[in-house]
Design an enzyme around this catalytic site. Structure first.
Site, PDB file in Angstrom:
ATOM      1  N   GLY A   1       8.159  13.093  -8.345  1.00 56.74           N
ATOM      2  CA  GLY A   1       7.826  14.183  -7.420  1.00 56.74           C
ATOM      3  C   GLY A   1       6.341  14.188  -7.165  1.00 56.74           C
ATOM      4  O   GLY A   1       5.587  13.449  -7.801  1.00 56.74           O
TER       5      GLY A   1
ATOM      6  N   LYS B   1       8.054   7.957  -6.883  1.00 58.62           N
ATOM      7  CA  LYS B   1       8.998   8.457  -5.866  1.00 58.62           C
ATOM      8  C   LYS B   1      10.461   8.126  -6.165  1.00 58.62           C
ATOM      9  O   LYS B   1      11.251   7.906  -5.238  1.00 58.62           O
ATOM     10  CB  LYS B   1       8.585   7.938  -4.491  1.00 58.62           C
ATOM     11  CG  LYS B   1       7.230   8.517  -4.036  1.00 58.62           C
ATOM     12  CD  LYS B   1       6.967   8.249  -2.585  1.00 58.62           C
ATOM     13  CE  LYS B   1       6.513   9.464  -1.842  1.00 58.62           C
ATOM     14  NZ  LYS B   1       6.193   9.265  -0.451  1.00 58.62           N
TER      15      LYS B   1
ATOM     16  N   LYS C   1      -0.534   5.342  -5.633  1.00 57.07           N
ATOM     17  CA  LYS C   1      -1.568   5.018  -6.630  1.00 57.07           C
ATOM     18  C   LYS C   1      -2.403   6.242  -6.973  1.00 57.07           C
ATOM     19  O   LYS C   1      -2.823   6.400  -8.116  1.00 57.07           O
ATOM     20  CB  LYS C   1      -2.477   3.899  -6.104  1.00 57.07           C
ATOM     21  CG  LYS C   1      -1.768   2.579  -5.900  1.00 57.07           C
ATOM     22  CD  LYS C   1      -2.706   1.498  -5.409  1.00 57.07           C
ATOM     23  CE  LYS C   1      -3.192   1.697  -4.000  1.00 57.07           C
ATOM     24  NZ  LYS C   1      -2.155   1.619  -2.961  1.00 57.07           N
TER      25      LYS C   1
ATOM     26  N   GLY D   1       0.835  -1.201   0.000  1.00 57.79           N
ATOM     27  CA  GLY D   1       0.000   0.000   0.000  1.00 57.79           C
ATOM     28  C   GLY D   1       0.864   1.244   0.000  1.00 57.79           C
ATOM     29  O   GLY D   1       2.099   1.164   0.090  1.00 57.79           O
ATOM     30  N   ASP D   2       0.228   2.396  -0.156  1.00 56.35           N
ATOM     31  CA  ASP D   2       0.925   3.690  -0.151  1.00 56.35           C
ATOM     32  C   ASP D   2       1.966   3.797  -1.261  1.00 56.35           C
ATOM     33  O   ASP D   2       2.992   4.464  -1.098  1.00 56.35           O
ATOM     34  CB  ASP D   2       1.607   3.952   1.208  1.00 56.35           C
ATOM     35  CG  ASP D   2       0.638   3.795   2.363  1.00 56.35           C
ATOM     36  OD1 ASP D   2      -0.486   4.305   2.241  1.00 56.35           O
ATOM     37  OD2 ASP D   2       0.997   3.165   3.363  1.00 56.35           O
TER      38      ASP D   2
ATOM     39  N   GLN E   1      -5.007  -0.087  -0.744  1.00 54.48           N
ATOM     40  CA  GLN E   1      -3.973  -0.894  -0.085  1.00 54.48           C
ATOM     41  C   GLN E   1      -3.034  -1.513  -1.140  1.00 54.48           C
ATOM     42  O   GLN E   1      -2.833  -0.901  -2.169  1.00 54.48           O
ATOM     43  CB  GLN E   1      -4.589  -1.963   0.842  1.00 54.48           C
ATOM     44  CG  GLN E   1      -5.221  -1.397   2.109  1.00 54.48           C
ATOM     45  CD  GLN E   1      -6.665  -0.974   1.935  1.00 54.48           C
ATOM     46  OE1 GLN E   1      -7.448  -1.671   1.318  1.00 54.48           O
ATOM     47  NE2 GLN E   1      -7.037   0.158   2.475  1.00 54.48           N
TER      48      GLN E   1
ATOM     49  N   GLY F   1      -5.950   5.871   1.947  1.00 52.35           N
ATOM     50  CA  GLY F   1      -5.748   7.309   1.833  1.00 52.35           C
ATOM     51  C   GLY F   1      -4.964   7.593   0.571  1.00 52.35           C
ATOM     52  O   GLY F   1      -3.781   7.314   0.498  1.00 52.35           O
ATOM     53  N   HIS F   2      -5.642   8.052  -0.459  1.00 54.28           N
ATOM     54  CA  HIS F   2      -4.968   8.351  -1.731  1.00 54.28           C
ATOM     55  C   HIS F   2      -4.759   9.857  -1.847  1.00 54.28           C
ATOM     56  O   HIS F   2      -5.721  10.620  -1.882  1.00 54.28           O
ATOM     57  CB  HIS F   2      -5.797   7.837  -2.915  1.00 54.28           C
ATOM     58  CG  HIS F   2      -5.878   6.347  -2.956  1.00 54.28           C
ATOM     59  ND1 HIS F   2      -6.762   5.656  -3.745  1.00 54.28           N
ATOM     60  CD2 HIS F   2      -5.170   5.403  -2.308  1.00 54.28           C
ATOM     61  CE1 HIS F   2      -6.597   4.355  -3.567  1.00 54.28           C
ATOM     62  NE2 HIS F   2      -5.634   4.184  -2.695  1.00 54.28           N
TER      63      HIS F   2
ATOM     64  N   ASN G   1      -9.929   3.115   5.462  1.00 53.57           N
ATOM     65  CA  ASN G   1      -8.557   2.816   5.894  1.00 53.57           C
ATOM     66  C   ASN G   1      -7.575   3.306   4.826  1.00 53.57           C
ATOM     67  O   ASN G   1      -6.407   3.563   5.108  1.00 53.57           O
ATOM     68  CB  ASN G   1      -8.359   1.308   6.155  1.00 53.57           C
ATOM     69  CG  ASN G   1      -8.871   0.410   5.040  1.00 53.57           C
ATOM     70  OD1 ASN G   1      -9.518   0.875   4.111  1.00 53.57           O
ATOM     71  ND2 ASN G   1      -8.590  -0.869   5.127  1.00 53.57           N
TER      72      ASN G   1
ATOM     73  N   PRO H   1       4.078   6.949  11.265  1.00 53.28           N
ATOM     74  CA  PRO H   1       5.283   6.870  10.440  1.00 53.28           C
ATOM     75  C   PRO H   1       5.330   5.521   9.720  1.00 53.28           C
ATOM     76  O   PRO H   1       5.017   4.489  10.310  1.00 53.28           O
ATOM     77  CB  PRO H   1       6.433   6.985  11.448  1.00 53.28           C
ATOM     78  CG  PRO H   1       5.839   6.829  12.795  1.00 53.28           C
ATOM     79  CD  PRO H   1       4.366   7.040  12.696  1.00 53.28           C
TER      80      PRO H   1
ATOM     81  N   GLY I   1      -1.601   9.081   9.958  1.00 54.48           N
ATOM     82  CA  GLY I   1      -0.435   9.898  10.289  1.00 54.48           C
ATOM     83  C   GLY I   1       0.714   9.092  10.871  1.00 54.48           C
ATOM     84  O   GLY I   1       1.744   9.650  11.260  1.00 54.48           O
TER      85      GLY I   1
END
Ligand code: IMP
Length: 436
Positions: A424, A340, A26, A22-23, A233, A50-51, A48, A313, A311
């Site tokens: 970026g 990234k 996407k 996930g993260d 996810q 977060g895009h 759950n 880490p 939030g």
């Protein structure tokens, strides 16, 4: 989005999935692909997810609503496979409306999607504190809502919107949950009357958006509309194919798009996986390529690796080609988007995990058994860093030669081409490759 390659028109109906934990970014890839789509569909998970999408310097985080809806004229469906917290959904709809999106027309909700109630959230938190090994859930009630769905005692959007049947169904559910709270956790009961009134209010506001999801998509297909399925996810959090039990409670893989939206596999033309140029994970569970603390801090800060929903880490590590290959196969990805890349710009050396070592045994296959996985040590290959900024690259050829070599090696290890590269957070910091 920079227009650097002779891009072909996007083909047909596309599924975007996360190929790690996930993260993967996407939201950004979906935002780019939405240009060529008409209907955007969420098919699993809930708030759950977060895009994050950044447009004109403004950050927008989507949790339940398909993130492509920031583009004007698109329609979004929250499919039957999603679990919906009405309060979270209404809050998101209000925020979208403030951005000028015509929410009344743009947001459709499947009548078969299951509804999250406060007792699900309460159970989620209680189970986390009492189970032997924590999962590190988002605490949003996702797992317990899917438990009710599988146990055939859940309440769906159709039930919520049925003024006559809803009070009885809710009463039954609340009584059962209150017995559980008392017997297992010695917790005070949930107040039925308060809950009924609150959820009847939600139903009145959501009713105009509720449709038969499968039929809605069937009609869209018949009208020649192009569908974009937004996986939430990632593959390693998939209930069946991830690092069980450290997973979410839905099928985040491409197969979930069919069951979670009500379309046949033959409707899907293309599956694109999304990976970061490194790896992250939130919550507990094995993570073979996890960085040591010092490097963790560097990448977490540079990559702003904090959960968009909680939030928290994120744990960070090197790119794991064993994981990515597993994801490519399970999802049937024809190509992969890498995000990234810029986060690695300053690294002297970059490692890629090409296999796992367990005692004397070496494997390049992802172990299905999570216990075994936690004993595996990564086998690394070292690559020189490029030590240059990539944020302004508009094509593959613009990237420093060492970055190109790194990406070519990832392609080789994953067995599929890289079709899009993001360097970026801004919308224009992404370009399609010749493999698009
Ligand atoms: P749940 O989905 O809240 O039940 O959490 C189960 C696991 O999935 C936990 O490790 C969460 O941190 C993780 N998880 C759930 N949603 C996301 C997401 O959108 N991104 C990353 N991890 C997630």
């Amino acid at each position: 989005m920079r227009n650097s390659s002779p891009s072909k028109p996007a083909r047909g109906n596309i599924v975007i999935i996360g190929a790690q934990w996930g993260d993967e970014g996407k939201g950004k890839v979906i935002d780019v692909l939405t240009e060529d789509a008409d209907v955007l569909i969420r098919y699993q998970g809930g708030h759950n997810a977060g895009h994050t999408v950044i447009v004109d310097g403004e950050e927008f985080v989507f949790h339940l609503i398909p993130s492509g809806l920031l583009h004007p004229g698109k329609v979004g469906l929250i499919g039957n496979g999603v679990v919906i917290d009405p309060e979270a959904l209404l809050e998101e709809m209000t925020r979208l409306a403030k951005r000028g999106v015509n929410v009344a027309q743009a947001v459709k909700i499947s009548d078969q999607a299951h509804v999250i109630f406060p007792y699900h959230k309460k159970l989620d938190l209680l189970e986390e504190t009492t189970r032997a090994g924590r999962i590190g859930t988002t605490g949003r009630g996702i797992g317990p809502c899917y438990v009710d769905k599988a146990a055939r005692c859940g309440i769906r959007m159709a039930d919520l919107c049925d003024t006559r049947a809803f009070p009885g169904k809710l009463k039954q559910a609340v009584e059962e949950k209150n017995r559980l709270f008392k017997a297992l956790y010695n917790e005070p009961p949930v107040n039925y009357d308060e809950l009924l009134a609150r959820y009847q209010g939600y139903a009145d506001r959501l009713r105009p958006h509720v449709v038969h999801g499968g039929r809605f998509l069937r009609d869209a297909i018949a009208q020649g509309k192009r569908l974009l399925f937004e996986g939430a996810q990632g593959t390693m959090l998939d209930l069946d194919h991830g690092t069980y039990p450290y997973v979410t409670s839905s099928n985040a893989t491409s197969g979930g798009a069919c069951t979670g939206a009500g379309v046949a596999p033959t409707v899907i033309d293309r599956v694109i996986g999304v990976v970061k140029a490194y790896t992250t994970r939130v919550g507990e569970g094995p993570f073979p390529t996890e960085f040591p603390p010092q490097l963790m801090d560097v990448i977490r800060t540079k990559g702003r690796e904090f959960g968009a929903t909680t939030g928290r880490p994120r744990r960070c590590g090197w790119f794991d080609a064993v994981v990515a290959r597993h994801a490519v196969w399970v999802n049937g990805c024809q190509s992969v988007a890498v995000t990234k890349l810029d986060v690695l710009d300053e690294m002297d050396t970059i490692q890629i995990c090409i296999g796992y070592q367990e005692g004397a045994e070496r494997t390049e296959d992802f172990p299905a058994d999570t216990e075994r996985l936690s004993r595996c040590k990564p086998v690394y290959e070292s690559w020189p860093g490029w030590k240059a900024e990539t944020g302004d690259a508009a094509s593959f050829g613009d990237l420093p030669p060492a970055a190109q070599r790194y990406l070519k090696r990832l392609e080789e290890l994953m067995g599929v081409p890289i079709c899009l590269i993001s360097t970026g957070s801004r919308r224009e910091q992404a370009f399609k490759t010749s493999s698009w």
